[in-house]
Every structure is written in structure tokens, then in C-alpha cells.
Motif scaffolding. Structure first.
Motif, PDB file in Angstrom:
ATOM      1  N   ALA A  47       0.860  -1.182   0.000  1.00 54.93           N
ATOM      2  CA  ALA A  47       0.000   0.000   0.000  1.00 54.93           C
ATOM      3  C   ALA A  47       0.899   1.235   0.000  1.00 54.93           C
ATOM      4  O   ALA A  47       2.018   1.200   0.523  1.00 54.93           O
ATOM      5  N   SER A  48       0.430   2.312  -0.576  1.00 57.07           N
ATOM      6  CA  SER A  48       1.202   3.544  -0.695  1.00 57.07           C
ATOM      7  C   SER A  48       1.801   3.964   0.643  1.00 57.07           C
ATOM      8  O   SER A  48       1.092   4.051   1.647  1.00 57.07           O
ATOM      9  N   VAL A 124      -6.201 -12.607  16.251  1.00 57.38           N
ATOM     10  CA  VAL A 124      -5.618 -12.720  14.912  1.00 57.38           C
ATOM     11  C   VAL A 124      -5.635 -11.340  14.255  1.00 57.38           C
ATOM     12  O   VAL A 124      -6.678 -10.686  14.176  1.00 57.38           O
ATOM     13  N   VAL A 125      -4.440 -10.908  13.795  1.00 56.20           N
ATOM     14  CA  VAL A 125      -4.336  -9.611  13.123  1.00 56.20           C
ATOM     15  C   VAL A 125      -3.856  -9.733  11.673  1.00 56.20           C
ATOM     16  O   VAL A 125      -4.125  -8.844  10.863  1.00 56.20           O
ATOM     17  N   GLN A 126      -3.145 -10.807  11.359  1.00 56.97           N
ATOM     18  CA  GLN A 126      -2.649 -10.977   9.994  1.00 56.97           C
ATOM     19  C   GLN A 126      -2.558 -12.456   9.640  1.00 56.97           C
ATOM     20  O   GLN A 126      -2.300 -13.300  10.501  1.00 56.97           O
ATOM     21  N   ASN A 127      -2.763 -12.731   8.360  1.00 56.55           N
ATOM     22  CA  ASN A 127      -2.519 -14.057   7.793  1.00 56.55           C
ATOM     23  C   ASN A 127      -1.399 -13.904   6.780  1.00 56.55           C
ATOM     24  O   ASN A 127      -1.414 -12.969   5.970  1.00 56.55           O
ATOM     25  N   MET A 128      -0.446 -14.814   6.831  1.00 58.53           N
ATOM     26  CA  MET A 128       0.687 -14.769   5.900  1.00 58.53           C
ATOM     27  C   MET A 128       0.853 -16.134   5.254  1.00 58.53           C
ATOM     28  O   MET A 128       0.797 -17.159   5.927  1.00 58.53           O
ATOM     29  N   ARG A 129       1.052 -16.138   3.946  1.00 61.37           N
ATOM     30  CA  ARG A 129       1.325 -17.373   3.216  1.00 61.37           C
ATOM     31  C   ARG A 129       2.621 -17.155   2.438  1.00 61.37           C
ATOM     32  O   ARG A 129       2.770 -16.178   1.714  1.00 61.37           O
ATOM     33  N   VAL A 143       0.419 -11.196   2.572  1.00 66.48           N
ATOM     34  CA  VAL A 143      -0.009 -10.861   3.929  1.00 66.48           C
ATOM     35  C   VAL A 143      -1.289 -10.039   3.843  1.00 66.48           C
ATOM     36  O   VAL A 143      -1.360  -9.060   3.089  1.00 66.48           O
ATOM     37  N   THR A 144      -2.288 -10.443   4.625  1.00 63.94           N
ATOM     38  CA  THR A 144      -3.525  -9.670   4.747  1.00 63.94           C
ATOM     39  C   THR A 144      -3.835  -9.485   6.221  1.00 63.94           C
ATOM     40  O   THR A 144      -3.459 -10.313   7.057  1.00 63.94           O
ATOM     41  N   ASN A 154      -2.307  -5.400   2.989  1.00 59.86           N
ATOM     42  CA  ASN A 154      -2.568  -6.320   1.883  1.00 59.86           C
ATOM     43  C   ASN A 154      -1.354  -6.244   0.959  1.00 59.86           C
ATOM     44  O   ASN A 154      -1.312  -5.404   0.058  1.00 59.86           O
ATOM     45  N   THR A 155      -0.358  -7.080   1.241  1.00 59.29           N
ATOM     46  CA  THR A 155       0.892  -7.008   0.485  1.00 59.29           C
ATOM     47  C   THR A 155       1.182  -8.321  -0.230  1.00 59.29           C
ATOM     48  O   THR A 155       0.795  -9.398   0.227  1.00 59.29           O
TER      49      THR A 155
END
Length: 162
Positions: A47-48, A124-129, A143-144, A154-155
Motif C-alpha cells: 500500500a502507498s 488474529v491480526v494478519q494471515n501470511m502465506r 499478507v492480509t 494487503n501485500t
């Protein structure tokens, strides 16, 4: 039982023990995520204003799990060192040094994919795959969730094996 048979049985038991120990070491050494990874900012999407200036992660074997040590220089130029050791059993493990999350739960999806559920104070604050490419030279991390300021994260980042 005679001496010859006892020696044969002893030799078989010894061989099985050696093979078992070697297999555990071999699994850890062939984990696709192990190694040093450097963020490729040009191929990544943030995100910017949220892209870090740099980021390096070192994944190393730690018993049946993985130790992750990440050094980030964030957009403001502040250096952040995040470190944790987790076993891919879905249980929470403490994380040191990250303002956005203080625990993670690790799951292995397949030989090239890991999933991390990041938590802050039990929530839960983030999910990463993280998915390592078939050639093993890069990995893509998605990552969301939200950061410590409550802003959406949202990267899609691309990492190169060093």
C-alpha cells in the motif's frame, strides 16, 4: 540366542537408529524455506507509503521447527528486528521485536508452502502465506490483515534467495 544372531540384531537396530536420525536431519536440511531471503522491492506490491526500505529474513532449522530472524528498515528508516521459533503444529509461539504482532502459529501446507497466523494479544491480526518457487530461487509472501495502527495490510512481496 547365539552370539552371531545377537550381533545381527544389534547391527540392524543400529542401522535403523542411524537412518532415523539421518532422515530427521535430511528433512530439516531440505526444507525449501531455509536460507537467507532478501526482499525485492521492485517486484513487490505494498500500500502507498508502507513499503519498507529493506528487509532480510533468515530461516534456519530449529529442532522440528523453524527459526525466523527478520531485519527490516521501515519506511521511516527505523530498524526492526523480529525473531521467533515455531513448529508447524498450529500452536501459538511468541514473537519478539515486532510492533504489529506478538505471536504466530505455523502450519505447513505442502513442501513449498507455509502459513503463519499472526496474533496481537491473542487476537488474529494478519494471515501470511509463503510459497517458494519450484526452482527454489524466490518466494512470494502474501499478507492480509491489519497493522498496529489498525490500518489494512494487503501485500504481495517477492523475496530472492541470497
Amino acid at each position: 540366542m547365539n552370539t552371531v544372531n545377537a550381533l545381527r540384531i544389534g547391527s540392524v537396530v543400529w542401522c535403523i537408529a542411524i537412518l532415523g536420525a539421518t532422515a530427521k536431519v535430511g528433512i530439516a536440511q531440505t526444507d525449501q524455506h531455509l536460507g537467507t531471503w532478501v526482499l525485492n522491492l521492485q517486484q513487490s506490491k505494498f500500500a502507498s507509503g508502507t513499503a519498507p526500505r529493506s528487509q532480510t529474513s533468515v530461516y534456519s532449522a530449529a529442532g522440528q521447527g523453524i527459526k525466523v530472524a527478520t531485519t527490516t528498515v521501515n519506511a521511516a528508516g527505523v530498524k526492526i528486528n523480529t525473531e521467533f521459533t515455531a513448529t508447524p503444529d498450529g500452536k501459538d509461539y511468541p514473537v519478539r521485536g515486532n510492533p504489529d504482532w506478538d505471536a504466530t502459529a505455523l502450519k505447513r501446507i505442502d513442501e513449498r508452502t507455509l502459513e503463519f497466523i499472526r496474533k496481537k494479544s491473542g487476537k488474529v491480526v494478519q494471515n501470511m502465506r509463503s510459497v517458494v518457487a519450484a526452482d527454489g530461487k524466490s518466494r512470494t509472501v502474501t499478507v492480509t490483515g491489519v497493522n498496529a495502527q489498525g490500518q489494512k495490510v494487503n501485500t504481495i512481496s517477492v523475496w530472492i534467495r541470497k
